[in-house]
Design a protein around this motif. Structure first.
Motif, PDB file in Angstrom:
ATOM      1  N   ASP A  73       1.384   7.006  -6.499  1.00 17.88           N
ATOM      2  CA  ASP A  73      -0.141   7.729  -6.650  1.00 17.88           C
ATOM      3  C   ASP A  73       0.004   9.215  -6.404  1.00 17.88           C
ATOM      4  OD1 ASP A  73      -1.471   5.697  -7.864  1.00 17.88           O
ATOM      5  OD2 ASP A  73      -2.376   5.184  -6.184  1.00 17.88           O
ATOM      6  N   SER A  74       0.880   9.557  -5.326  1.00 17.30           N
ATOM      7  CA  SER A  74       0.948  10.974  -4.809  1.00 17.30           C
ATOM      8  C   SER A  74       1.805  11.678  -5.859  1.00 17.30           C
ATOM      9  CB  SER A  74       1.730  10.768  -3.526  1.00 17.30           C
ATOM     10  OG  SER A  74       0.957  10.062  -2.505  1.00 17.30           O
ATOM     11  N   VAL A 134      -3.260  15.873 -18.457  1.00 20.58           N
ATOM     12  CA  VAL A 134      -2.026  16.315 -19.021  1.00 20.58           C
ATOM     13  C   VAL A 134      -1.585  15.275 -20.084  1.00 20.58           C
ATOM     14  CG1 VAL A 134       0.268  17.194 -18.927  1.00 20.58           C
ATOM     15  CG2 VAL A 134      -1.525  17.720 -17.142  1.00 20.58           C
ATOM     16  N   LEU A 135      -1.265  13.866 -19.577  1.00 24.51           N
ATOM     17  CA  LEU A 135      -0.688  12.919 -20.486  1.00 24.51           C
ATOM     18  C   LEU A 135      -1.684  12.799 -21.704  1.00 24.51           C
ATOM     19  CD1 LEU A 135       0.454  10.806 -18.095  1.00 24.51           C
ATOM     20  CD2 LEU A 135       1.893  11.893 -19.322  1.00 24.51           C
ATOM     21  N   GLY A 151       1.069  11.336  -9.198  1.00 24.49           N
ATOM     22  CA  GLY A 151       0.224  11.048 -10.066  1.00 24.49           C
ATOM     23  C   GLY A 151       1.150  10.156 -11.423  1.00 24.49           C
ATOM     24  N   ARG A 174      -4.494  12.003  -3.604  1.00 23.59           N
ATOM     25  CA  ARG A 174      -3.979  11.175  -4.433  1.00 23.59           C
ATOM     26  C   ARG A 174      -4.738  11.059  -5.823  1.00 23.59           C
ATOM     27  NH1 ARG A 174      -2.564   8.379   0.135  1.00 23.59           N
ATOM     28  NH2 ARG A 174      -4.473   6.976  -0.009  1.00 23.59           N
ATOM     29  N   SER A 231      -2.897  14.372 -13.729  1.00 24.35           N
ATOM     30  CA  SER A 231      -1.890  14.039 -14.390  1.00 24.35           C
ATOM     31  C   SER A 231      -2.127  13.379 -15.840  1.00 24.35           C
ATOM     32  CB  SER A 231      -0.804  13.200 -13.806  1.00 24.35           C
ATOM     33  OG  SER A 231      -0.432  13.374 -12.523  1.00 24.35           O
ATOM     34  N   ARG A 232      -3.304  12.434 -15.523  1.00 23.74           N
ATOM     35  CA  ARG A 232      -3.632  11.784 -16.773  1.00 23.74           C
ATOM     36  C   ARG A 232      -4.447  12.601 -17.831  1.00 23.74           C
ATOM     37  NH1 ARG A 232      -7.252   6.944 -13.770  1.00 23.74           N
ATOM     38  NH2 ARG A 232      -5.183   5.995 -12.691  1.00 23.74           N
ATOM     39  N   SER A 284      -5.989   0.959  -9.774  1.00 20.32           N
ATOM     40  CA  SER A 284      -4.906   0.405  -8.949  1.00 20.32           C
ATOM     41  C   SER A 284      -5.037   1.509  -7.737  1.00 20.32           C
ATOM     42  CB  SER A 284      -3.815   0.329  -9.374  1.00 20.32           C
ATOM     43  OG  SER A 284      -3.132   1.532  -9.668  1.00 20.32           O
ATOM     44  N   GLY A 285      -4.932   1.159  -6.620  1.00 19.78           N
ATOM     45  CA  GLY A 285      -4.780   2.191  -5.448  1.00 19.78           C
ATOM     46  C   GLY A 285      -6.154   2.410  -4.944  1.00 19.78           C
ATOM     47  N   ARG A 305       0.807  -1.183   0.111  1.00 21.23           N
ATOM     48  CA  ARG A 305      -0.132  -0.081  -0.132  1.00 21.23           C
ATOM     49  C   ARG A 305       0.747   1.259   0.031  1.00 21.23           C
ATOM     50  NH1 ARG A 305      -5.606   1.055   1.696  1.00 21.23           N
ATOM     51  NH2 ARG A 305      -6.087  -1.164   2.024  1.00 21.23           N
ATOM     52  N   THR A 307      -4.576  14.204  -7.874  1.00 22.82           N
ATOM     53  CA  THR A 307      -3.285  14.320  -8.536  1.00 22.82           C
ATOM     54  C   THR A 307      -3.327  13.236  -9.787  1.00 22.82           C
ATOM     55  OG1 THR A 307      -2.354  14.676  -6.274  1.00 22.82           O
ATOM     56  CG2 THR A 307      -0.717  13.969  -8.300  1.00 22.82           C
ATOM     57  N   LYS A 308      -3.814  12.046  -9.411  1.00 17.01           N
ATOM     58  CA  LYS A 308      -3.820  11.167 -10.552  1.00 17.01           C
ATOM     59  C   LYS A 308      -4.689  11.743 -11.921  1.00 17.01           C
ATOM     60  CE  LYS A 308      -4.352   6.463  -8.158  1.00 17.01           C
ATOM     61  NZ  LYS A 308      -5.124   5.560  -8.308  1.00 17.01           N
ATOM     62  N   LEU A 338       4.187  13.980 -14.966  1.00 17.72           N
ATOM     63  CA  LEU A 338       4.426  15.377 -15.356  1.00 17.72           C
ATOM     64  C   LEU A 338       6.204  15.504 -15.120  1.00 17.72           C
ATOM     65  CD1 LEU A 338       1.708  17.339 -13.262  1.00 17.72           C
ATOM     66  CD2 LEU A 338       1.886  16.386 -15.806  1.00 17.72           C
ATOM     67  N   TYR A 394      -9.874  -1.700  -5.165  1.00 19.12           N
ATOM     68  CA  TYR A 394      -8.552  -2.630  -5.621  1.00 19.12           C
ATOM     69  C   TYR A 394      -7.816  -3.220  -4.431  1.00 19.12           C
ATOM     70  CZ  TYR A 394      -3.667  -3.587  -6.680  1.00 19.12           C
ATOM     71  OH  TYR A 394      -2.593  -4.156  -6.907  1.00 19.12           O
ATOM     72  N   TRP A 395      -7.935  -2.766  -3.188  1.00 16.05           N
ATOM     73  CA  TRP A 395      -7.507  -3.034  -1.930  1.00 16.05           C
ATOM     74  C   TRP A 395      -8.238  -4.291  -1.365  1.00 16.05           C
ATOM     75  CZ3 TRP A 395      -2.480  -2.400  -1.958  1.00 16.05           C
ATOM     76  CH2 TRP A 395      -1.977  -1.323  -2.322  1.00 16.05           C
ATOM     77  N   SER A 409       2.320   2.055  -3.290  1.00 15.27           N
ATOM     78  CA  SER A 409       1.411   2.451  -4.455  1.00 15.27           C
ATOM     79  C   SER A 409       0.799   3.767  -3.959  1.00 15.27           C
ATOM     80  CB  SER A 409       0.201   1.352  -4.343  1.00 15.27           C
ATOM     81  OG  SER A 409      -1.030   2.031  -4.931  1.00 15.27           O
TER      82      SER A 409
END
Lengths: 410, 404
Positions: A70-71, B343-344, A73, B333, B340-341, B267-268, A63, B336-337, A92, B272-273, A66
């Motif tokens: 994830d923090s 932008v990608l 991104g 989190r 970022s996605r 995931s995460g 955990r 942020t994910k 990024l 998932y967990w 992961s």
């Protein structure tokens, strides 16, 4: 476009391509390993190992690892193929250094927590069973096993028995044996500072030591076989394979363009003859796989049983028909398709990272886009005909799945 | 990045997102029509018609289209959903004009009878292909069950029966009702010359006659339903839960996106967990889909038949406990994910085409990538809880697919 490379003392190579207008950074790490390296009684070992690496390091549990990714991104994936294990990530630019360091921790210092093996194995077994529900994927796995000699035809996902057989100790020893820096390539593309990147890679991977001999590239099948897998399904799966030239060969782009004539975009011969003119399929295609030492043309079609005979005949006719000649228009279309894909891929940092890493992995250098475009431009119809005679579609390996068996020739 | 827009006299809207540094360009027509606009006897006509757009016009035969697309190396394709039909291509900038000429022409198809008959077989093959895919079988059934009594649950492919019975004239009738210039938009992104594009599209599409294309919005009262379907020879088992969610017009969609990421990202996430990490299922995910005056939040899992009830119960528990389970760290989190996605995904002209086109189709406005990132950044945990109150997930309809 310029490429940068740097070799660490331990043998690991860093190769990078700056992309001026990119707003991201990506990396791809290639490590010798995968199904061809699996012990024959433990097929699927490398695949399990790669899954276990995500389950925690000596200092972070699953955990925490992961959450650390994830923090930041980071979009990431890891996979075990036939001759390479790869770790890829896109993010990024400001998070590149930390993502590399986390990935190094995952690769170099796995925790192998005992309680995680059971769930990892359980999922691997489940994926193997559900492959039976995905006929087109199943066809590709079966075709590889039929066409490539051992160990190159080993299935990446392994087998039920092989996966059951792997203990935690086996995976740990597989890790010790395969995970050494000697043949490793790290490709980075996008926005980054080269000096800082080199430093980061030195810090994260510099202390890694050991050496693993890479498998000698295999040779493609000497004997060609047909195989039918009985299944009650709405469509039949038809898959064929025959040899070609690999990525290091001077005629590689001739083979690529030849495949483009067969299957480039919507105007390839297979699409036109099998689908557009006759309506026998929804999906038909062929692809050129350039893996070192075992390059092949792999063709595929899914069709209902009543259309299967005609579909296979037309398809096979087109594969062998390349020898009879290629028109200038067809040649132009195949080249335009390849070049346009090439340029579009070059806008995506993750695609570039993986491509340059793969280049270095196969050739020990990176082909520039201009060099590739030039090679494509130089291909002539005569060269395609000559290549098709040297690498004819017969003998061929044929794999079918569906309600009734089908021979190559009626 | 520069945004442009223009409306032709006949109602066709043109929009463009220009990025001078791009190596490629993309263009497409986004038509507001799909399976939900079909009467039962026309089931599958939107998708079949989408195929026919590649099969000839007054000026070009099917082969002409295929070969011209090939000659410029166009990466062209199309897709049909319950409410949209999109025709698109990616090209190198030097081929933009040729691509545009082709695409505009394609949108006025001749619907040649012989081509229609051949393509019908391709559609029947496509239906057979998807019948062999468990996820497709499950999702089609789950949508129909969730949208019981509402056209948004109509099948996109249609059935072998409806496609076999469909005539060329029925398709023409549908085309003449749905493909009005005011019911579609032309979108382009990447390396484009806007002024020239406007002139060229006007030249080719300016004479298309406009009329009103109406869409019906039957009243929808979601109910908690459940259903089990079976398939012979299946090895795995699959479950899908569908609950009402934000519509395309609803700003809660950003909250729903972060919420489903926290609960069911691949995931995460909680799913998932709770499920995948424990080895109970190879897939357990959640996501949301915003539609025209409808919306849904869904969960999906595939596992061994012996574990389907356990997995389904765990998904149900996550859904019911959602409001009390949202924590600040996981929220950060997830944001942020997603940022970022975004932008990608902005890296290519093609991906931007889909985002920019869909934004305008649904909301008649432009949203730059940075604005989308900012919207995610401005969310609070309170917004997610408000979304959950408005769209209680426990109203979920459950459909299972099991071995027969």
């Amino acid at each position: 476009m310029s490429f940068l490379s740097h070799q660490l003392d331990n043998g690991l190579t860093l190769v990078a391509e700056p992309m001026e207008y990119s707003s991201s950074a990506s990396f791809s790490i290639y490590i010798p390993g995968g199904a061809a390296y699996d012990d024959s009684s433990q097929l699927g070992g490398c695949s399990l190992l790669v899954e276990m690496l995500g389950k925690g390091t000596t200092s972070r549990d699953s955990r925490a690892l992961s959450e650390a990714f994830d923090s930041l991104g980071v979009s990431r994936s890891r996979s075990s193929g036939v001759e390479a294990i790869s770790f890829s990530a896109a993010m990024l630019p400001q998070n590149l250094a930390q993502a590399l360091s986390l990935t190094a921790e995952m690769i170099l210092h796995p925790g192998f927590p005992k309680e995680e093996l059971q769930p990892v194995r359980q999922l691997a077994l489940q994926e193997l069973r559900s492959l039976e529900d995905e006929p087109s994927s199943k066809a590709m796995v079966e075709l590889s096993g039929l066409f490539y000699p051992a160990p190159f035809g080993n299935p990446s996902m392994g087998t039920l028995a092989g996966v059951e057989n792997c203990t935690l100790d086996d995976l740990a020893s597989l890790h010790r044996k395969l995970f050494t820096p000697s043949g490793v390539v790290i490709g980075v593309a996008g926005k980054f500072d080269w000096d800082k990147l080199k430093e980061q890679v030195e810090t994260s991977f510099g202390a890694w030591s050991g050496e693993t001999p890479r498998l000698k590239p295999g040779n493609v099948a000497k004997s060609y076989q047909s195989k039918h897998v009985q299944k009650e399904s709405n469509q039949m799966q038809l898959a064929l394979a025959y040899p070609s030239v690999d990525y290091s060969h001077e005629n590689y782009y001739t083979a690529k363009v030849a495949n483009g004539v067969l299957s480039g975009g919507m105007s390839g011969r297979l699409f036109i003859e099998v689908r557009e003119k006759r309506g026998l399929v929804y999906r038909v295609s062929s692809s050129h796989s350039g893996s070192l030492g075992r390059a092949a043309v792999i063709s595929y079609a899914g069709t209902t049983p009543q259309n299967a005979r005609e579909c296979l005949d037309v398809m096979y006719g087109e594969l062998s028909g390349l020898q009879k000649g290629v028109s200038e228009d067809e040649l132009g279309r195949a080249k335009a398709d390849l070049k346009s894909r090439l340029v579009m891929q070059s806008e995506i940092s993750s695609a570039r990272a993986s491509s340059i890493a793969h280049n270095w992995w196969s050739l020990g250098r990176v082909k520039s886009l201009d060099e590739i475009k030039n090679s494509i431009d130089k291909v002539t119809s005569e060269a395609i005909v000559e290549h098709s005679k040297k690498f004819p579609a017969e003998p061929v390996s044929l794999l079918t799945i569906g309600p009734e068996a089908l021979e190559l020739h009626a | 990045m520069k945004f442009h827009q223009h409306k032709l006299d006949n109602g066709l809207t043109l929009i463009g997102e220009e990025r001078e540094t791009a190596f490629s360009a993309a263009m497409g027509f986004f038509v507001r029509t799909g399976a939900r606009d079909e009467s039962p006897e026309l089931a599958g006509v939107s998708h079949f018609l989408e195929h026919m757009m590649f099969k000839g016009t007054e000026k070009r035969s099917a082969m002409d289209i295929t070969f011209e697309l090939g000659a410029i190396g166009a990466q062209a394709n199309a897709w049909t959903s319950e409410e949209n039909t999109v025709y698109y291509m990616g090209v190198l900038p030097e081929y933009f004009d040729s691509g545009l000429d082709l695409l505009c022409d394609m949108l006025r198809p001749s619907l040649d009878q012989k081509e229609f008959d051949t393509e019908k077989n391709v559609i029947l093959e496509e239906i057979a292909l998807y019948k062999d895919r468990p996820t497709h079988v499950l999702f089609e059934s789950a949508m129909a069950e969730f949208f019981t009594g509402h056209t948004a649950g109509n099948t996109v492919l249609g059935s072998s029966e409806s496609i076999s019975a469909l005539s060329r004239d029925q398709m023409l009738g549908y085309f003449e009702k749905r493909y009005a210039p005011s019911n579609m938009i032309f979108v382009c992104t990447g390396k484009i010359d806007w002024e020239k594009t406007v002139a060229e599209v006007d030249k080719r599409c300016g004479a298309w006659k406009d009329y009103r294309s109406e869409r019906a919005y039957p009243k929808f009262n979601p109910e908690k339903r459940s259903k089990t379907i079976t398939k012979k020879g299946l090895q795995g088992a699959h479950v899908c839960l569908v609950a009402p969610g934000p519509t395309a017009a609803d700003d809660d969609r950003y909250a729903a996106q972060v919420l489903t990421c926290m609960l069911g990202d691949s995931s995460g996430s909680q799913a998932y967990w709770e499920i995948v990490d424990r080895g109970l299922a190879e897939v357990a995910v959640m996501d949301s889909d915003q539609m025209d005056q409808a919306g849904l939040i869904y969960a999906y899992s595939s596992t061994d038949p012996s574990r389907i009830d356990d997995v389904s119960a765990r998904l149900g528990k996550i859904i019911r406990g959602a409001a009390d389970s949202l924590e600040e760290d996981a929220f950060e989190r997830a944001r942020t994910k997603i940022a970022s996605r975004l932008v990608l995904q902005g890296e290519t002209s093609m991906r931007r085409l889909m985002a920019v086109g869909s934004e305008w189709s649904y909301r008649q406005r432009y949203s730059a990538l940075e604005d989308e990132v900012q919207k995610i950044g401005q969310l609070t945990l309170g917004d997610l809880k408000a979304c959950l109150e408005k769209y209680p997930l426990d109203l979920a309809t459950e459909v299972k697919l099991l071995p027969a």
